[in-house]
Design a protein around this motif. Structure first.
Motif, PDB file in Angstrom:
ATOM      1  N   ASP A   1       0.821  -1.214   0.000  1.00 20.55           N
ATOM      2  CA  ASP A   1       0.000   0.000   0.000  1.00 20.55           C
ATOM      3  C   ASP A   1       0.861   1.273   0.000  1.00 20.55           C
ATOM      4  N   GLY A   2       2.197   1.087   0.017  1.00 21.07           N
ATOM      5  CA  GLY A   2       3.103   2.232  -0.028  1.00 21.07           C
ATOM      6  C   GLY A   2       3.402   2.862   1.317  1.00 21.07           C
ATOM      7  N   TYR A   3       2.815   2.332   2.384  1.00 18.13           N
ATOM      8  CA  TYR A   3       3.026   2.885   3.713  1.00 18.13           C
ATOM      9  C   TYR A   3       3.771   1.889   4.584  1.00 18.13           C
TER      10      TYR A   3
END
Length: 163
Positions: free
Chosen positions: A68-70
């Motif tokens: 999710d990129g986090y």
């Protein structure tokens, strides 16, 4: 005669305790973990070898970016079982400098396999009968640790997990 016997027994106990210290035998698991930490941080493969027993299981865990990129999630895991002195020395010659352990103390010696269920998935057979000790390597984007598995009878190193 009783005094002579007491003196002789005291002397023998004293000599055996000095011999244990000189030979590098550590009486408590925490002392043994401390000696392992020092041998790793000093890049002393020969000393580390005396503190370990074969076969030794070594597991290195990488981190990956979360989908999710986090944040980060566990990435690839590489495992190797070192069965001979030659394998041990060759492996640690290539790896020992990057393992550096920051913390001087065991973070916890009340570690269970359940706490590392995801990290040790598929490798629990190597860890089941060991006492586990957690040490800190440092922090970057994630917290890096070393988990040591010591033989319950000898306190010798039998498994290492590094992330």
């Amino acid at each position: 005669m009783n005094t002579s016997l007491n003196f002789l027994l005291t002397f023998l106990l004293f000599v055996s305790s000095i011999t244990a210290c000189v030979s590098g035998e550590y009486h408590s698991p925490v002392e043994h973990v401390s000696a392992i930490r020092l041998s790793i941080n000093n890049n002393n493969i020969k000393k580390l070898r005396t503190l370990a027993t074969l076969p030794l299981f070594f597991q290195e865990q990488e981190w990956s970016s979360a989908t999710d990129g986090y944040g980060f999630v566990l990435g690839d895991s590489k495992q190797i079982e070192l069965a001979t002195n030659e394998e041990f020395e060759q492996h640690f010659r290539a790896r020992i400098e990057s393992i550096h352990i920051k913390g001087e103390k065991v973070l916890s010696n009340d570690i269970t396999l359940d706490m590392f269920a995801e990290e040790l998935k598929g490798t629990k057979k190597y860890w089941m009968s060991l006492n586990l000790y957690l040490l800190k390597r440092g922090e970057g984007d994630v917290e890096h640790i070393v988990l040591l598995g010591l033989d319950k009878n000898t306190n010798k190193l039998r498994a290492i997990y590094v992330n």
